[in-house]
Design an enzyme around this catalytic site. Structure first.
Site, short mmCIF file in Angstrom:
data_model
loop_
_atom_site.label_atom_id
_atom_site.label_comp_id
_atom_site.label_asym_id
_atom_site.label_seq_id
_atom_site.Cartn_x
_atom_site.Cartn_y
_atom_site.Cartn_z
N ALA A 65 0.86 -1.18 0.00
CA ALA A 65 0.00 0.00 0.00
C ALA A 65 0.90 1.23 0.00
CB ALA A 65 -0.89 -0.02 1.23
N GLY A 108 0.66 -5.06 0.90
CA GLY A 108 -0.56 -5.13 0.09
C GLY A 108 -0.31 -5.80 -1.26
N GLU A 111 -0.52 -9.36 -0.58
CA GLU A 111 -1.93 -9.67 -0.31
C GLU A 111 -2.74 -9.70 -1.61
OE1 GLU A 111 -1.99 -6.58 2.69
OE2 GLU A 111 -2.54 -8.05 4.21
N GLU A 131 5.07 -5.09 6.85
CA GLU A 131 4.36 -4.04 7.60
C GLU A 131 4.90 -3.84 9.01
OE1 GLU A 131 2.93 -6.46 5.82
OE2 GLU A 131 1.16 -5.74 4.75
#
Ligand code: HXC
Length: 257
Positions: A65, A108, A111, A131
């Site tokens: 992200a 992300g 993911e 993260e």
């Protein structure tokens, strides 16, 4: 299809969605996510498309992200942005999603890769959930999908250390399907997409649905679900055609009905 943060290309039977923020290693910001969901939902409704490839570039599938976009956000800002509602929409895409991954697939990005159904990786893939190194934890399914894919011990190692794993490790752990040289990873994904596109689409759809069901049900419920989808396929023209073609020793002509 005019997008800024992604490129969408349609080939015979399948489509390619390429993340397109190369300057920031395809970091996933809200604008990209909005476009991605819109494109995937449109392709999901497009009868000419039977399989979708999601890819980045050689250097990065996606490095996570967009950290700059969320660095100053409060918990309430994050809640109101409700970005995970978009991720849920990707989870509901009915057509098979193939991730063609090279370079970084982090946070992300990892993911997103795991939300896809099949992963073809280049030798250079570097996969992880870093993260923890920036004071947070996976939020778009990482703790759940990674654990289901590789088991608790490996998932804990990846999530708690933030380390990157190689394509070879990911393959050995069962997180990805295949490793190919960098020059070929997209071609390999295209070949696979073509193969899936040549199968009867209704059966492909119900089969994908049944495999995904195994993630959120008991074995009893899952078997029941599978059985109903199996019975349902006997209402399709393609089942009649597929079995008739087998008996007549000819190639089936799928109607997608
Ligand atoms: C915003 C990013 C970014 C990210 C890279 N960039 N990753 N920008 N968000 N996630 C930007 C850098 O700021 C830099 O921009 C440019 O991309 C190139 O990156 P470099 O760091 O210079 O490249 P390199 O030295 O090769 O290092 C690559 C890297 C590193 C190891 C992948 O960029 C990195 O650690 N990125 C962050 C990875 C990460 O923590 N991901 C998880 C994010 S949180 P400039 O302008 O400086 O050139 C997350 C939560 C998901 O994903 C929750 C669901 C939504």
């Amino acid at each position: 299809m005019n997008y800024t943060n992604i490129h969408v290309t349609k080939e015979a039977g399948y489509a390619i969605v390429q993340l397109n923020r190369p300057d920031v290693l395809n970091a996933i910001n809200i604008a990209l996510m909005q476009e991605l969901v819109e494109a995937l939902e449109n392709l999901d409704k497009d009868n000419d498309v039977r399989c979708i490839i999601l890819t980045g570039n050689e250097k990065a599938f996606a490095a996570g992200a967009d950290i700059k976009e969320m660095a100053d956000a409060s918990a309430v800002d994050m809640l109101i942005r409700d970005q995970f509602a978009r991720w849920d929409k990707i989870r509901r895409i009915k057509k098979p999603l193939i991730a063609a991954v090279s370079g970084f697939a982090l946070g992300g990005g990892c993911e997103l890769m795991m939300t896809c159904d099949i992963v073809i990786a280049s030798e250079s893939a570097k996969i992880g959930q870093p993260e923890i190194n920036i004071g947070v934890m996976p939020g778009a399914g990482g703790t759940q999908r990674l654990t289901r894919a590789v088991g608790k011990a490996k998932a804990m190692e990846v999530v708690l250390t933030g380390k990157m794993i190689t394509a070879a490790e990911a393959l050995q752990w069962g997180l990805i399907n295949k490793i190919v040289p960098v020059e070929y990873y997209l071609q390999d994904a295209k070949d696979l997409a073509k193969e899936i596109a040549s199968k009867p689409p209704v059966a492909v759809r119900l089969a994908k649905e049944a495999v995904l069901k195994s993630f959120d049900t008991t074995i009893e419920g899952g078997l029941e679900f599978e059985r109903k989808n199996f019975y349902l396929l006997f209402a399709s023209e393609d089942q009649k055609e597929g079995m008739k073609a087998f008996v007549e020793k000819r190639k089936a002509d799928w109607k997608g009905k």
